[in-house]
Design a protein around this motif. Structure first.
Motif, mmCIF file in Angstrom:
data_model
loop_
_atom_site.group_PDB
_atom_site.id
_atom_site.type_symbol
_atom_site.label_atom_id
_atom_site.label_comp_id
_atom_site.label_asym_id
_atom_site.label_seq_id
_atom_site.Cartn_x
_atom_site.Cartn_y
_atom_site.Cartn_z
ATOM 1 N N GLN A 95 36.803 41.460 38.951
ATOM 2 C CA GLN A 95 36.636 40.864 40.285
ATOM 3 C C GLN A 95 37.328 41.706 41.350
ATOM 4 N N THR A 146 40.186 36.116 46.828
ATOM 5 C CA THR A 146 39.301 35.409 47.749
ATOM 6 C C THR A 146 39.592 35.854 49.177
ATOM 7 N N TYR A 147 38.671 35.521 50.087
ATOM 8 C CA TYR A 147 38.805 35.915 51.492
ATOM 9 C C TYR A 147 38.467 34.728 52.377
ATOM 10 N N ASP A 148 39.337 34.472 53.360
ATOM 11 C CA ASP A 148 39.091 33.365 54.278
ATOM 12 C C ASP A 148 39.771 33.658 55.606
ATOM 13 N N ALA A 168 33.473 36.102 52.741
ATOM 14 C CA ALA A 168 33.869 35.548 51.448
ATOM 15 C C ALA A 168 33.023 36.078 50.300
ATOM 16 N N SER A 169 31.758 36.427 50.580
ATOM 17 C CA SER A 169 30.875 36.904 49.512
ATOM 18 C C SER A 169 31.296 38.260 48.978
ATOM 19 N N ASP A 170 32.156 38.985 49.722
ATOM 20 C CA ASP A 170 32.649 40.281 49.242
ATOM 21 C C ASP A 170 33.724 40.106 48.172
ATOM 22 N N PHE A 171 34.230 38.889 48.037
ATOM 23 C CA PHE A 171 35.320 38.620 47.099
ATOM 24 C C PHE A 171 34.922 37.445 46.211
ATOM 25 N N GLY A 172 35.739 37.152 45.241
ATOM 26 C CA GLY A 172 35.439 35.998 44.403
ATOM 27 C C GLY A 172 36.287 35.997 43.152
ATOM 28 N N GLY A 173 36.612 34.786 42.681
ATOM 29 C CA GLY A 173 37.393 34.673 41.458
ATOM 30 C C GLY A 173 38.865 34.850 41.716
ATOM 31 N N LYS A 225 38.154 39.565 33.492
ATOM 32 C CA LYS A 225 37.399 39.019 34.621
ATOM 33 C C LYS A 225 38.133 39.294 35.935
ATOM 34 N N ALA A 253 35.469 43.681 44.438
ATOM 35 C CA ALA A 253 35.915 43.573 45.834
ATOM 36 C C ALA A 253 36.132 44.955 46.437
#
Length: 831
Positions: A359, A299-301, A291-296, A355, A363
């Motif tokens: 983002q 997202t990754y899950d 998840a820290s590779d993505f954000g905003g 943004k 990623a």
């Protein structure tokens, strides 16, 4: 009388003629006035048309220039993004080489001598320095930590400044903008000078004599100045009101345009998409990403990347920037407020759109970094796993094929026996025949007449043989497989009789109508005089060797005979083996039809297992599992390509945002252009002329005067006035400040830096000088229209060149370390 009458008539005629002439003259005068008004109107229309044409030409030229700049910018952005991606990728590979080298170096300590390690340490130091030059490093000073920027960080900053400069339309200068800058700078200078004169005059007055009398004198002077300024401001306000009145249509047009733009702004409250977009990551890299590779925006899950189109409503939005409340009042405040309302697409530096794009870029950078970290050993292991997976899939497919055959045969077997209902009756019949046979033989043996005795025995044998054959025929639907029984049989060939070993089933022996009695007797002997073995189930006879005369007797006449229930159970078991319990079992029966692929996958998804007995989709499920395992193994071999698929999806989402943005802008361009056009008209015809009147400076000076006069004490209160004067002198001295180069009697030194209004005047003079210089350079052709952009670009290119030099150095020492380690390993000491 006649003469008088004639004179009257003559006079009357003259009067009428005079009236007519007067009317004609008035008509001609009115016509002339009308023509004059029309001519003036035509002149004004022509002047306006000429002005509009000139403005349109200027606007068209400016818009063409901006369009050209924006086209170049878009192309440059493509190039920049490509360069940035290449830089990130190359740096990631270099970083991976560095990390591998550091791991190898750590392991080397066990194999290399101290002298060899010292050589490596020197090279490692060079490599670390090169790495720090790129990434930067921290300098710790007590509790404080200062980060020294590396060339990569400086490159990123330079790129942001370049992009910000290139995308800001204000940085593309024009002559009107330079002239406006000069006018504004000169206005500021004039105000500060006027303010200085005003305050110096007040200070000198207050210090000119006794405080009480000085205050009265200042109050008288400032009151006169106040009245004069108010009269001047009122006259200028009258001119401003006239300008506003004449330009009411233009101001109303601007109001309408802003109302339409505000309607667009209100419409962005709803999302631009009714659902988010998801992308399933290959199992080969699920654990590599987090998840820290993505954000905003992305997202990754648990193996799924999501682009939040639905929740990111403000990502695609027109907004009103620097908005002030639009008051419902006529006057300069109203149009000034409207000119503050800047409507545009929200794609600036701090916008949600920017943004979201940033983002996505972040990623992509993170995914490429993970891609660059793939080790060669991982690829080799993946290759081996793929070979094993291919073999396992082949075994599973062969088992599935065999299972389909067995399931098909079990259906046929069941269909064959499904209507057979006399199994027990047939078995009792043959057992009864056996008893009748025994009774018949016993009775025959009691007969005295040998002929009658032989007939009775023959009849008993034939009846018994027929009963056994009948049972064999009746048991046929039960898929009976019979054993072979080998008997010696006399065969006459060419007049010579020989014995030969002949193998037949019990049914075949006893179906010989001419010799069934003989064969029955031989078979009974063969089964050790136990006739029940003729229909009992047992093992088959081994292959008989006629030459050696070896072989073993069949233990029973039937082999593999199955009951109806057993055949039904086999159908059930083969169905379950092939398709699993959920699809293969129906009330202890099997299934007759093949399930759909979707049904098999649904059952398989319930619980994935490689064991057919535990797999809810049986042998078919095992094949699906093996296919997934092969797919995973294949993806592991092509791991880099799986990362590329993720970045390709991210790029597609970024393109989707850009396309939606372009479409959104196109849909609302007419409304926004109307605001810009209306603001331009109001600026040129209202704002600029009113600004030229200089009311802002007058009102500001009036405020300074009123601040001094704002003292409510009665003039008779001398003590209070004296205290006020002292405070006022102190405040004026602070506000006025001191001038650079003046002599300070208290310190005995010359002042090195101006303060207060003197400093403001110096800065304003510098601004005027710079603005005039810029205008002169532009007029002389020595200043480009995008010098700000060019300056930022030059800084970016310099930062890029430095980064490339540092990366080259980093790669050099990486290679040098690898080369040195290879040499040292080849000649490592015995230590």
């Amino acid at each position: 009388m006649l003469k008088a009458k004639a004179a009257v008539e003559t006079a009357k005629v003259a009067y009428v003629n005079a009236q007519t002439a007067q009317a004609n003259a008035e008509a001609r005068r009115l016509e002339a006035v009308a023509l004059q008004a029309e001519l003036k109107a035509k002149e004004m229309e022509l002047d306006n048309a000429l002005t509009e044409a000139q403005n349109a030409e200027k606007i068209a030229a400016a818009e063409a220039k901006v369009a050209e700049i924006q086209a170049k910018l878009e192309q440059n952005k493509l190039n920049w993004e490509k360069e940035k991606l290449e830089c990130e990728t190359n740096l990631a590979y270099a970083q991976k080489a560095y990390e591998d080298a550091m791991k190898a170096l750590e392991l080397s300590k066990e194999f290399l001598s101290d002298q060899e390690l010292a050589v490596l340490k020197t090279v490692q130091g060079k490599l670390t320095a090169a790495k720090n030059a790129i990434y930067g490093y921290d300098v710790v000073n007590g509790e404080n930590t200062n980060h020294i920027l590396g060339s990569k960080e400086q490159l990123d900053l330079a790129y942001e400044r370049y992009e910000e400069a290139a995308t800001n339309i204000d940085n593309y200068i024009t002559k009107p903008s330079l002239e406006a800058n000069l006018a504004n700078a000169q206005a500021s200078l004039d105000f500060y000078k006027a303010e200085l004169d005003l305050k110096l005059e007040a200070l000198n007055t207050l210090k000119s004599g006794e405080a009480y009398q000085a205050w009265l004198k200042l109050k008288e002077e400032y009151t006169a100045k106040k009245d004069s300024l108010e009269t001047e401001i009122a006259a200028k306000q009258s001119k401003a009101n006239k300008i506003i009145a004449e330009q009411t249509p233009a101001i109303d047009a601007l109001k309408d345009a802003i109302t339409d733009a505000q309607a667009i702004e209100a419409s962005v409250a709803t999302p631009k998409s009714d659902k988010d977009s998801t992308f399933a990551v290959s199992k080969a890299i699920v654990a590599d990403l987090d998840a820290s590779d993505f954000g905003g925006f992305v997202t990754y899950d648990a193996g799924t990347v999501t682009a939040k189109f639905k929740t990111g409503a403000e990502v695609l939005a027109f907004v009103k920037e620097d908005v002030k409340k639009l008051e419902n009042e006529e006057g300069e405040a109203a149009y000034a407020t409207m000119l503050d309302d800047v409507f545009s697409f929200a794609d600036g530096k701090d916008s949600e759109y920017k943004k979201a794009v940033d983002q996505i870029d972040a990623a992509v950078k993170a995914v490429n970094k993970k891609k660059a970290a793939i080790a060669s050993l991982d690829t080799e292991k993946a290759e081996a796993d793929k070979v094993d997976a291919e073999k396992a899939l082949k075994v599973a497919q062969e088992a599935q094929t065999k299972g389909i055959t067995e399931w098909t045969n079990s259906i046929a077997a069941w269909k064959k026996v499904e209507g057979y209902t006399t199994e027990e009756d047939d078995k009792k019949a043959v057992e009864a025949a056996n008893k009748a046979y025994k009774d018949a033989i016993t009775a025959a043996n009691k007969l005295a007449d040998e002929t009658e005795k032989a007939k009775a025995i023959l009849k008993a044998q034939q009846t018994f043989a027929d009963a056994i054959v009948k049972y064999y025929n009746a048991a046929a639907p039960l898929q009976l497989t019979v054993n072979k029984v080998t008997l010696k049989q006399s065969v006459t060939i060419g007049g010579e009789t020989k014995e030969s070993n002949v193998s037949k089933t019990v049914k075949e022996w006893l179906s010989d109508s001419d010799n069934k009695d003989v064969y029955l007797a031989a078979l009974i002997v063969y089964f050790d005089n136990d006739a029940t073995k003729l229909w009992a189930v047992g093992k088959a006879e081994d292959k008989y060797d006629a030459v050696a005369g070896t072989g073993s007797k069949a233990e029973a006449g039937l082999a593999g005979i199955k009951t109806k229930e057993k055949i039904k159970k086999e159908w059930h078991d083969k169905s379950v083996d092939l398709y699993g319990t959920e699809l293969g079992e129906y009330n202890d029966e099997g299934r007759e039809t093949e399930p759909s692929e979707a049904e098999i996958k649904k059952a398989w998804n319930n619980s994935i297992s490689t064991d057919s007995k535990n797999n809810p989709a049986g042998l078919c499920g095992v094949v699906l599992t093996r296919e997934v395992m092969l797919q995973t193994a294949t993806e592991n071999v092509e791991k880099a390509a799986q990362f590329d698929k993720v970045t390709a999806q991210l790029a597609a989402w970024k393109k989707s945002l850009a396309n939606a943005k372009d479409a959104y802008i196109a849909d609302n361009k007419e409304v926004l252009d109307a605001v810009v056009a209306a603001q331009k008209v109001v600026t040129e015809n209202v704002a600029t002329p009113i600004t030229t009147l200089g009311m802002d400076k007058d009102k500001a000076l009036l405020g300074e005067i009123e601040a001094v006069l704002n003292f409510s004490a009665n003039d008779s209160n001398e003590a209070l006035i004296i205290a006020h004067v002292n405070k006022l002198i102190e405040a004026l001295q602070t506000e006025i400040g001191v001038k650079k180069g003046s002599f300070d009697e208290e310190t005995g030194k010359y002042i090195e830096t101006s303060t207060g209004l003197y400093l403001k005047i110096e800065k304003a003079e510098s601004d005027v000088f710079e603005a005039q210089k810029m205008l002169d350079l532009y007029n002389s052709g020595d200043l480009t229209e995008q010098y700000v952009v060019d300056t930022a670009k030059a800084a970016y290119e310099a930062a890029k060149a430095q980064y490339e030099r540092d990366l080259e150095t980093f790669n050099y020492w990486n290679a040098k370390l690898a080369e040195l380690m290879e040499t040292l390993y080849g000649t490592a000491s015995a230590e």
